[in-house]
Design an enzyme around this catalytic site. Sequence first.
Site, short mmCIF file in Angstrom:
data_model
loop_
_atom_site.label_atom_id
_atom_site.label_comp_id
_atom_site.label_asym_id
_atom_site.label_seq_id
_atom_site.Cartn_x
_atom_site.Cartn_y
_atom_site.Cartn_z
N SER A 171 0.86 -1.14 0.15
CA SER A 171 -0.15 0.12 -0.01
C SER A 171 0.62 1.18 0.21
CB SER A 171 -0.80 -0.13 1.15
OG SER A 171 -2.17 0.67 0.89
N LYS B 22 4.11 1.93 -2.39
CA LYS B 22 4.34 3.35 -3.26
C LYS B 22 6.05 3.59 -2.86
CE LYS B 22 -0.30 5.22 -1.88
NZ LYS B 22 -0.96 4.75 -2.65
N HIS C 85 -7.71 -5.83 0.79
CA HIS C 85 -6.40 -4.90 0.76
C HIS C 85 -5.59 -5.55 2.05
CE1 HIS C 85 -3.98 -1.36 -0.23
NE2 HIS C 85 -3.96 -1.05 1.10
C1 GCU Z 1 -5.17 5.09 2.06
C2 GCU Z 1 -4.50 5.84 0.75
C3 GCU Z 1 -3.96 4.72 -0.20
C4 GCU Z 1 -2.92 3.77 0.52
C5 GCU Z 1 -3.62 3.17 1.72
C6 GCU Z 1 -2.58 2.32 2.80
O1 GCU Z 1 -6.28 4.23 1.84
O2 GCU Z 1 -5.69 6.45 0.27
O3 GCU Z 1 -3.40 5.37 -1.04
O4 GCU Z 1 -2.39 2.89 -0.15
O5 GCU Z 1 -4.13 4.21 2.62
O6 GCU Z 1 -1.47 2.64 2.81
O7 GCU Z 1 -3.36 1.48 3.21
#
Ligand code: GCU
Length: 439
Positions: free
Chosen positions: A265, A269, A406
């Site tokens: 997540s 990134k 997720h």
């Molecule tokens: C939020 C965010 C996402 C990210 C996620 C995470 O939902 O908007 O872009 O990937 O957190 O890190 O779990």
Amino acid sequence: MAGKLSLMLGVAAFLLAQNASLPSGANYDETKVAPYVLLDPLKTTNGGEITTVRAWEQARGRWISLFEENVFGTVPPGARSFRIHPRVTESDAPALDGLALRTQVEIPLTTTPIGPLMHLLLYLPAKHAGKVPVILGLNFAGNATVASDPGIRPTDVWTPGAKRGEPARLVPFDESKRGSQSSEWQVERVLRAGYGVATVYYGDIEPDAKTFEGTHGVRAAYPSTPGQPTWGALSAWAWGLSRATDYLLTNRHVNSKEIAITGHSRLGKATDWAAATDPRFAAVLSTESGKGGQSLYRRNFGENIAHLQHSFPYWFTAKFADWVGHDDMIPVDGNVLLALIAPRPLYVASAQDDLYSDPEGEFESARDVGSIYALFGKHGLGIDRRPPVNEPVMHDVAYHIRSGKHDVTAFDWEQYLKFMDQEFGSPLARAGSSTGGTP
Ligand code: GCU
């Protein structure tokens, strides 16, 4: 009729329940995705075609600059020139019922005694022959959460303010959370496959909060140079991954040519960006890094730039805000970010119910990089459409969409280990023996 109605109500309730866990305000309707054209990393600025590795290597620098200017920001010179002086506080201590050797290291991230301090945890298989490939990743909740091991040093972690709008605070580790992320980390499974695991709590590097108490983090320690793209937290975490690697390269048991990175997540990134900017990462296992990572801004599905900028402005450089509402115009995208990882082995993972990350966008990015991998004589995904759920496709670029939400699961890790074995050769087979330990 009544039966049909109750079936329809049941289906509607199921869909509602599923969508209840998805952030609202985003498009989840494939028919509403406007047509889009992907950026082509093989096109030169004057419309020419890149056909050689040499030409691609020249073009890379321009893309890195575009990502710095528009998304991640630039690492300030002080951070760039910083050299670590690690303090090994524990070395090769037997752990996890004899399966592992545990090493813990403190890595100050500045030269001042009160600057941010990163704690690195390294497990190596207790029985290993020769140098060990290691999978490195940042963790969300403290090193002591990754395994139920009483020997992992508990360190302070960030907690959100008690009320909305209150700054985050650093608090002592809550012992009831020890091992609470074991399922996301699968440390024993990884060790049994012959790999080492290294991890750092991301909050040691930079707090993940709009506001927080006190002065913490590497962005405060190394302020951005005026006139340069401001340094966002994702870039700070990526920089931390590189500093962790500086240490791993000093450890005589670690195979310096086989350090892979993984992240989920937001940490996915950071992982994608770390790999794009630091060639020492030999492979990338990127889990659901979504928009800002492996997914496509240009596909109006799931999260968008407005959401990212609204909730997490500090993750990005200041100019990122200019792209709110212009997701199809930003001069970089997920397919280009992944292209910057070529020719290194790359695994992109999605989850079926993780619509906010846009699995289709994640797949299309992974598919698109095939042309860059081909320049190097490597094999991209070689498929046009997303594979069925839970059916991984593994070449030098690999992809799966797993059932479920997720998360990072045992299924994800099982595939990552198979992929690492495929790309580098199984460490167990290479050692010609088992790492032992309880199965
Ligand atoms: C939020 C965010 C996402 C990210 C996620 C995470 O939902 O908007 O872009 O990937 O957190 O890190 O779990």
